[in-house]
Design a protein around this motif. Structure first.
Motif, short mmCIF file in Angstrom:
data_model
loop_
_atom_site.label_atom_id
_atom_site.label_comp_id
_atom_site.label_asym_id
_atom_site.label_seq_id
_atom_site.Cartn_x
_atom_site.Cartn_y
_atom_site.Cartn_z
N ILE A 99 5.48 10.71 -14.41
CA ILE A 99 5.69 9.04 -13.79
C ILE A 99 5.48 9.52 -11.94
O ILE A 99 5.47 10.38 -10.96
CB ILE A 99 7.31 9.23 -13.75
N HIS A 100 5.07 8.14 -11.29
CA HIS A 100 4.77 8.39 -10.26
C HIS A 100 5.27 7.06 -9.37
O HIS A 100 5.15 5.63 -10.05
CB HIS A 100 3.51 8.22 -9.48
N ILE A 101 6.24 6.96 -8.41
CA ILE A 101 7.05 5.82 -8.32
C ILE A 101 6.76 6.10 -6.39
O ILE A 101 7.18 6.20 -5.81
CB ILE A 101 8.42 6.27 -7.79
N ILE A 102 6.28 4.45 -5.99
CA ILE A 102 6.36 4.22 -4.61
C ILE A 102 6.92 3.47 -3.86
O ILE A 102 7.93 2.56 -4.21
CB ILE A 102 5.08 3.04 -4.27
N ALA A 103 7.75 4.43 -3.39
CA ALA A 103 9.39 3.45 -2.78
C ALA A 103 8.23 2.30 -1.64
O ALA A 103 8.25 3.10 -0.19
CB ALA A 103 9.52 4.63 -1.82
N GLY A 104 8.65 0.97 -1.37
CA GLY A 104 8.46 -0.02 -1.09
C GLY A 104 7.48 -0.57 -1.42
O GLY A 104 6.42 0.29 -1.27
N ARG A 105 7.61 -2.10 -0.58
CA ARG A 105 6.22 -2.75 -1.21
C ARG A 105 5.33 -2.85 -0.14
O ARG A 105 4.09 -3.02 -0.12
CB ARG A 105 6.72 -3.87 -1.04
N THR A 106 5.24 -2.32 1.09
CA THR A 106 5.05 -2.46 2.07
C THR A 106 3.87 -0.94 1.79
O THR A 106 2.30 -0.83 2.33
CB THR A 106 5.01 -2.20 3.57
N LEU B 178 1.43 -1.83 -0.71
CA LEU B 178 0.23 -2.40 -0.72
C LEU B 178 -0.71 -2.15 0.48
O LEU B 178 -2.26 -1.64 0.04
CB LEU B 178 0.57 -3.84 0.92
N ASN B 179 -0.26 -1.01 1.52
CA ASN B 179 -1.09 -0.01 2.25
C ASN B 179 -1.68 1.05 1.28
O ASN B 179 -2.92 1.64 1.74
CB ASN B 179 -0.13 1.12 3.17
N LEU B 180 -1.21 1.36 -0.06
CA LEU B 180 -1.84 2.88 -0.74
C LEU B 180 -2.55 1.29 -2.09
O LEU B 180 -3.62 1.96 -2.66
CB LEU B 180 -1.19 2.98 -1.71
N GLY B 181 -2.94 0.34 -1.78
CA GLY B 181 -3.89 -0.34 -2.57
C GLY B 181 -2.89 -0.45 -3.56
O GLY B 181 -4.18 -0.81 -4.72
N LEU B 182 -2.32 -0.60 -3.77
CA LEU B 182 -1.72 -1.13 -5.61
C LEU B 182 -0.85 -1.72 -5.34
O LEU B 182 -0.55 -2.15 -6.86
CB LEU B 182 -0.59 0.72 -5.54
N SER B 183 -0.06 -2.72 -4.99
CA SER B 183 0.32 -3.83 -5.18
C SER B 183 -0.30 -5.04 -5.23
O SER B 183 0.73 -5.90 -6.67
CB SER B 183 0.74 -4.10 -3.47
N GLU B 184 -1.13 -5.41 -5.58
CA GLU B 184 -2.34 -6.04 -5.68
C GLU B 184 -2.57 -5.94 -6.92
O GLU B 184 -3.09 -6.82 -8.36
CB GLU B 184 -3.23 -7.00 -5.08
#
Length: 179
Positions: free
Chosen positions: A116-123, A126-132
């Motif tokens: 499981i991979h959890i990105i902490a924080g929207r910013t 976004l910087n990792l290219g996963l938000s969109e």
């Protein structure tokens, strides 16, 4: 920015945070690029003392997240009585099955390898290219459409409260909505 991680490279639960704590102050240098460093007893306490209250919160929220899973879950630790003991004696250590990754990782590539991979924080997402690329379930939680990648608020008590930890646990356990 150098990217490295604390914990185990094949962890079941991987959390991604943009900036690392002052590990160079504790060890004399930062871990090498792309490496995983298993913590030992006392490291979390020392990093919390060196990095301040914000880092204590990150470690606390991580341990609380694991203890929010149901008792029968493979993600819930069974080697500690409570989240505080787990944080101090196991979290991010060699056999903990946890990792805390700093900097710019290829999360999609790592997600293909399991866990499981959890990105902490929207910013950071976004910087990792996963938000969109992710499906936003509400203003705070998202899930990648085909990989076990989740986006949630930053690991801080105000941003990822106990109630929001429960939402994240439900998402990871297969729930398709965030309330």
């Amino acid at each position: 920015m150098n990217h490295y991680a604390f914990g185990h490279p094949q962890a079941r639960i991987n959390v991604y945070i943009e900036k690392a704590p002052p590990s160079e102050t504790l060890w004399g240098e930062s871990p090498s690029e792309g490496s995983f460093k298993a913590l030992i007893d006392g490291d979390i306490k020392s990093l919390g003392e060196l990095g301040g209250n914000g880092w204590r919160k990150v470690f606390n929220v991580y341990a609380k997240l694991l203890f929010a899973f149901p008792h029968q879950s493979i993600f819930r630790p069974n080697n500690a009585l409570n989240w505080q003991n787990y944080r101090d004696q196991c979290l991010l250590q060699d056999q903990s099955d946890t990792a805390l990754c700093f900097g710019m990782w290829d999360v999609e590539q790592r997600g293909k390898g399991g866990g499981i991979h959890i990105i902490a924080g929207r910013t950071h997402a976004l910087n990792l290219g996963l938000s969109e690329k992710s499906v936003w379930l509400n203003n705070e939680f998202a899930k990648h459409p085909s990989l076990p990648i989740f986006i949630c608020p930053y690991f801080d008590y105000r941003q990822l409260s106990n109630a929001k930890i429960d939402v994240l646990v439900n998402l990871i356990n297969g729930s398709d909505t965030a309330e």
